[in-house]
Design an enzyme around this catalytic site. Sequence first.
Site, mmCIF file in Angstrom:
data_model
loop_
_atom_site.group_PDB
_atom_site.id
_atom_site.type_symbol
_atom_site.label_atom_id
_atom_site.label_comp_id
_atom_site.label_asym_id
_atom_site.label_seq_id
_atom_site.Cartn_x
_atom_site.Cartn_y
_atom_site.Cartn_z
ATOM 1 C CB SER A 47 -0.931 0.004 1.214
ATOM 2 O OG SER A 47 -0.192 -0.220 2.399
ATOM 3 C CD GLU B 109 -7.368 -5.231 1.807
ATOM 4 O OE1 GLU B 109 -6.259 -5.769 1.737
ATOM 5 O OE2 GLU B 109 -7.594 -4.049 1.450
ATOM 6 C CG ASP C 293 2.419 -6.677 1.230
ATOM 7 O OD1 ASP C 293 2.059 -7.853 1.377
ATOM 8 O OD2 ASP C 293 1.642 -5.705 1.294
HETATM 9 O O1 KIV Z 1 -0.442 -3.396 1.639
HETATM 10 C C1 KIV Z 1 -0.997 -3.328 2.739
HETATM 11 O O2 KIV Z 1 -0.849 -2.359 3.472
HETATM 12 C C2 KIV Z 1 -1.816 -4.462 3.156
HETATM 13 C C3 KIV Z 1 -2.582 -4.366 4.427
HETATM 14 C C4 KIV Z 1 -3.360 -3.203 4.639
HETATM 15 C C5 KIV Z 1 -3.216 -5.634 4.820
HETATM 16 O O3 KIV Z 1 -1.841 -5.436 2.483
#
Ligand code: KIV
Length: 274
Positions: free
Chosen positions: A48, A185, A86
């Site tokens: 994100s 989510e 991520d």
């Molecule tokens: O990319 C992100 O911040 C996320 C979360 C909000 C779960 O995947």
Amino acid sequence: MPQVKKAITVPELRARKGKTPIVCLTAYTTPMAKWLDNHVDLLLVGDSVGMVLYGMESTLGVTVDMMIAHTQAVMRGAERACVITDLPFGSYQESPEVAYRTSARVLQETGAAGVKLEGGEEMAETVSFLTQRGIPVLGHVGMMPQSVNTYGGFGARGKTKAEAEKILADGKAIAEAGAFAVVIEGTLEPVARALTDALAVPTIGIGASAACDGQILVAEDVLGLFSDFVPKFVRRYAELGSEIEKVVARYAADVRKRRFPGPEHCFGVKKRKR
Ligand code: KIV
């Protein structure tokens, strides 16, 4: 001697299933990680970051190099929280081997405790490949932002019987494959509840109700620092963006009126004697 804080580990988080709720937030920078660290169990360096810090319209443009730079920054600020990063779009979906290379590089270059990846049944083989080779994996099912083009938007999932069954099958598949926890989510409450009840590992909800074993939000959403859109599932605890505007307006007025800098901010200016 300063107290050395021990970071929360992946097995400790996994063992929290059905016990105390797991508190999670995203972080992308060192100062944010420092502010959040004492209060959360898990800091996620989420992709994100592309939308929140870089103004992208989706997370698809985020690269492994960006994730590594932001994870290194977060690691400099976090002492207590477990840091998970991520895997960005295109860096792991091709094969378990590609996912392993990317994950190993990310963990080697950052020191994060594990990776998060999006996907269910189709990613189970990859999750198993990674977890059997020493890479802790946080799963992510329900509304998966990297699939925005497939869905045609970021709306909630699990509205039809077929979608609900797919989310349940996805969560079960990656938990059985070895994920230490699963982010759910943007998913309807009954589906998130059923998945939480079905899994032996914790679920971490974002727009997936209080039925989950933990909660995660984007820190900038909680703080009122991101205003492009405010999802229904966000509770804004502050409006720091508006505060910043007010402060900057005062600074600008001081500079324009020559009220800043004052003598105390200058070199070689003697204080006036009274
Ligand atoms: O990319 C992100 O911040 C996320 C979360 C909000 C779960 O995947």
